[in-house]
Design an enzyme around this catalytic site. Structure first.
Site, PDB file in Angstrom:
ATOM      1  N   ASP A  15      -0.269   2.162   8.431  1.00  0.00           N
ATOM      2  CA  ASP A  15      -1.002   1.431   9.626  1.00  0.00           C
ATOM      3  C   ASP A  15      -0.066   1.552  10.878  1.00  0.00           C
ATOM      4  OD1 ASP A  15      -2.989   0.800   7.841  1.00  0.00           O
ATOM      5  OD2 ASP A  15      -2.037  -1.084   7.464  1.00  0.00           O
ATOM      6  N   GLY A  65       0.800  -1.245   0.265  1.00  0.00           N
ATOM      7  CA  GLY A  65       0.093   0.115  -0.246  1.00  0.00           C
ATOM      8  C   GLY A  65       0.833   1.372   0.043  1.00  0.00           C
ATOM      9  N   ARG A  90       1.191  -5.037  -6.166  1.00  0.00           N
ATOM     10  CA  ARG A  90       1.172  -6.286  -5.240  1.00  0.00           C
ATOM     11  C   ARG A  90       1.720  -7.458  -6.626  1.00  0.00           C
ATOM     12  NH1 ARG A  90      -2.683  -3.457  -1.744  1.00  0.00           N
ATOM     13  NH2 ARG A  90      -1.481  -3.620   0.205  1.00  0.00           N
ATOM     14  N   ASP A 110       4.386  -4.859   6.042  1.00  0.00           N
ATOM     15  CA  ASP A 110       4.710  -6.148   6.413  1.00  0.00           C
ATOM     16  C   ASP A 110       5.121  -7.144   5.513  1.00  0.00           C
ATOM     17  OD1 ASP A 110       2.232  -5.970   6.198  1.00  0.00           O
ATOM     18  OD2 ASP A 110       1.702  -7.204   7.847  1.00  0.00           O
ATOM     19  N   ASP A 144       2.010  -0.627  11.823  1.00  0.00           N
ATOM     20  CA  ASP A 144       1.819  -1.695  12.632  1.00  0.00           C
ATOM     21  C   ASP A 144       3.170  -2.616  12.225  1.00  0.00           C
ATOM     22  OD1 ASP A 144       1.844  -2.237   9.770  1.00  0.00           O
ATOM     23  OD2 ASP A 144       0.162  -3.387   9.883  1.00  0.00           O
ATOM     24  N   ARG A 165      -6.936  -3.011   8.626  1.00  0.00           N
ATOM     25  CA  ARG A 165      -7.529  -4.262   8.795  1.00  0.00           C
ATOM     26  C   ARG A 165      -7.224  -5.194   9.982  1.00  0.00           C
ATOM     27  NH1 ARG A 165      -5.553  -5.671   2.975  1.00  0.00           N
ATOM     28  NH2 ARG A 165      -3.713  -4.371   4.129  1.00  0.00           N
ATOM     29  N   THR A 221       4.289   2.565   5.822  1.00  0.00           N
ATOM     30  CA  THR A 221       2.743   2.193   5.775  1.00  0.00           C
ATOM     31  C   THR A 221       1.866   3.150   6.721  1.00  0.00           C
ATOM     32  OG1 THR A 221       1.337   0.594   6.667  1.00  0.00           O
ATOM     33  CG2 THR A 221       3.556   0.392   7.402  1.00  0.00           C
TER      34      THR A 221
HETATM   35  P1  ATP Z   1       0.722  -2.452   3.741  1.00  0.00           P
HETATM   36  O1  ATP Z   1       0.941  -2.728   5.114  1.00  0.00           O
HETATM   37  O2  ATP Z   1       0.555  -0.895   3.352  1.00  0.00           O
HETATM   38  O3  ATP Z   1      -0.485  -3.236   3.060  1.00  0.00           O
HETATM   39  P2  ATP Z   1       2.581  -4.452   2.648  1.00  0.00           P
HETATM   40  O4  ATP Z   1       3.853  -4.193   2.403  1.00  0.00           O
HETATM   41  O5  ATP Z   1       2.165  -5.120   3.820  1.00  0.00           O
HETATM   42  O6  ATP Z   1       1.878  -2.604   2.534  1.00  0.00           O
HETATM   43  P3  ATP Z   1       1.344  -6.374   1.094  1.00  0.00           P
HETATM   44  O7  ATP Z   1       0.485  -6.428  -0.301  1.00  0.00           O
HETATM   45  O8  ATP Z   1       0.871  -7.294   2.055  1.00  0.00           O
HETATM   46  O9  ATP Z   1       1.829  -4.963   1.445  1.00  0.00           O
HETATM   47  O10 ATP Z   1       2.846  -7.002   0.360  1.00  0.00           O
HETATM   48  C1  ATP Z   1       3.642  -6.388  -0.660  1.00  0.00           C
HETATM   49  C2  ATP Z   1       4.111  -7.445  -1.471  1.00  0.00           C
HETATM   50  O11 ATP Z   1       5.082  -7.978  -0.953  1.00  0.00           O
HETATM   51  C3  ATP Z   1       3.027  -8.514  -1.948  1.00  0.00           C
HETATM   52  O12 ATP Z   1       2.436  -8.056  -2.960  1.00  0.00           O
HETATM   53  C4  ATP Z   1       4.169  -9.735  -2.355  1.00  0.00           C
HETATM   54  O13 ATP Z   1       4.646  -9.491  -3.581  1.00  0.00           O
HETATM   55  C5  ATP Z   1       4.996  -9.497  -1.332  1.00  0.00           C
HETATM   56  N1  ATP Z   1       4.963 -10.385  -0.272  1.00  0.00           N
HETATM   57  C6  ATP Z   1       3.832 -10.497   0.551  1.00  0.00           C
HETATM   58  N2  ATP Z   1       4.137 -11.505   1.472  1.00  0.00           N
HETATM   59  C7  ATP Z   1       5.014 -12.434   0.857  1.00  0.00           C
HETATM   60  C8  ATP Z   1       5.582 -13.600   1.162  1.00  0.00           C
HETATM   61  N3  ATP Z   1       4.916 -14.547   2.164  1.00  0.00           N
HETATM   62  N4  ATP Z   1       6.422 -14.132   0.329  1.00  0.00           N
HETATM   63  C9  ATP Z   1       7.057 -13.303  -0.694  1.00  0.00           C
HETATM   64  N5  ATP Z   1       6.434 -12.152  -0.893  1.00  0.00           N
HETATM   65  C10 ATP Z   1       5.727 -11.661  -0.227  1.00  0.00           C
END
Ligand code: ATP
Length: 325
Positions: free
Chosen positions: A131, A14, A75, A106, A133, A175, A129
């Protein structure tokens, strides 16, 4: 001192206000140390597809104040597979990239952790982020802007609530985490706060509406989107059914919470951790998130940064209770 010649930089997951300030800080610091920077567009998705753009001093001009991310974000399910990560590694090597800076939340660090354990390429992360978090930093980039956006919006809702003697259920982002709701609820003078971390929220709200002061001319309830009660409209339905004499309305703030100019706090945080990220790579750090704890730069292994605490500061809930009398 580790000899790093070319850094790959990306934003992922995000978007969050302040990501651009972080991008600017990483690029300018790298140039300061004679390190090249390649921007990777659309996070892991673009990494796998080889969407690269060289970044110079000018490419980050006039962005410190802009929301969103000039590197775009996306993503990628493919990156969750070993084959996808191998493709990404091959693309990076074809550009002679020898280190990475990841800006995200995360999920982004979970991906970085997997990649870092499979390939010999140092990665450091910046907490981007709304959040807040992640463990390993007091605040994440974007959180301060988001909570200020929420408070400004709720102040406006308060004006109309007050004029019509209404009760408003306002849904804010979060969330899995109630941290946005918790702070904005205090700042906006909420009657009650509903967050995933507190299972007594609805009971408390009912008690307030049944036994609280009856002469209030408006009431605001802040609900995190991940609260167990089932979303703002469901909460609105339950409240209306149980308390038909309250004129209840629902407002979902949605994506406005992600946009807008980053606050001074977010720009400074992003600039500090951006500078520290490049210096950390030079000093041999890898697989760590760079944050700020008690106003000092901190280095937290990705695995620990992901272990966010589900505990919230119970004092904050008490503050809401006392101040909403
Ligand atoms: P936000 O907290 O703002 O949503 P985020 O970094 O947590 O941001 P995510 O969509 O959860 O956003 O993760 C971003 C990208 O990280 C995913 O689209 C994926 O490509 C990668 N990713 C997430 N989980 C995994 C995993 N278990 N193994 C490998 N890559 C991952």
């Amino acid at each position: 001192m580790t000899q790093i010649k070319k850094i790959g930089l990306y934003t992922s997951g995000g978007d969050a206000p302040g990501m651009n300030a972080a991008i600017r800080a990483v690029v300018r610091t790298a140039l300061f140390y004679d390190i090249e920077v390649v921007g990777i567009l659309r996070g892991y998705h673009g990494m796998i597809r080889g969407e690269f753009m060289p970044m110079g001093r000018k490419s980050v001009s006039n962005i410190v104040q802009r929301g969103g991310t000039i590197l775009k974000t996306a993503r990628s399910d493919q990156f969750k597979t070993p084959e996808g990560r191998k493709k990404a590694y091959d693309q990076l090597k074809s550009q002679d990239i020898d280190a990475l800076v990841a800006i995200g939340g995360d999920g982004t660090f979970t991906g970085a952790l997997a990649f870092g354990s499979e390939f010999d390429m140092p990665i450091v992360g910046l907490p981007g982020t709304i959040d807040n978090d992640l463990a390993g930093t007091d605040f994440t980039i974007g959180y301060d802007t988001a909570i200020n956006t929420v408070v400004n919006a709720v102040d406006k809702i308060r004006d109309t609530a007050e004029s019509h003697n209404r009760l408003f259920i306002v849904e804010v982002m979060g969330r899995d985490s109630g941290l946005i709701a918790l702070r904005t609820g205090i700042a906006a003078g909420a009657e009650a706060i509903l967050i995933p971390e507190n299972k007594d929220g609805m009971a408390h709200l009912f008690d307030r509406l049944e036994n609280g002061r009856k002469d209030k001319t408006s009431r605001i309830v802040i609900a995190a989107e991940g609260d167990d009660a089932g979303g703002a409209f469901e909460i609105g339905r339950i409240v209306t059914e149980r308390f038909p004499h309250y004129d209840t309305r629902v407002s979902i703030l949605g994506h406005i919470q992600r946009g807008g100019k980053p606050t001074c706090m977010d720009r400074v945080l992003a600039s500090r951790v951006g500078v520290a990220a490049v210096e950390a790579l030079r000093d041999g750090h890898r697989n760590e998130m760079i944050g700020v704890i008690h106003n000092e730069i901190s280095y937290t292994p990705f695995g620990s940064a992901l272990k966010r605490s589900t505990e919230i500061n119970a004092n904050f809930l008490k503050i809401v209770e006392i101040l909403s009398l």
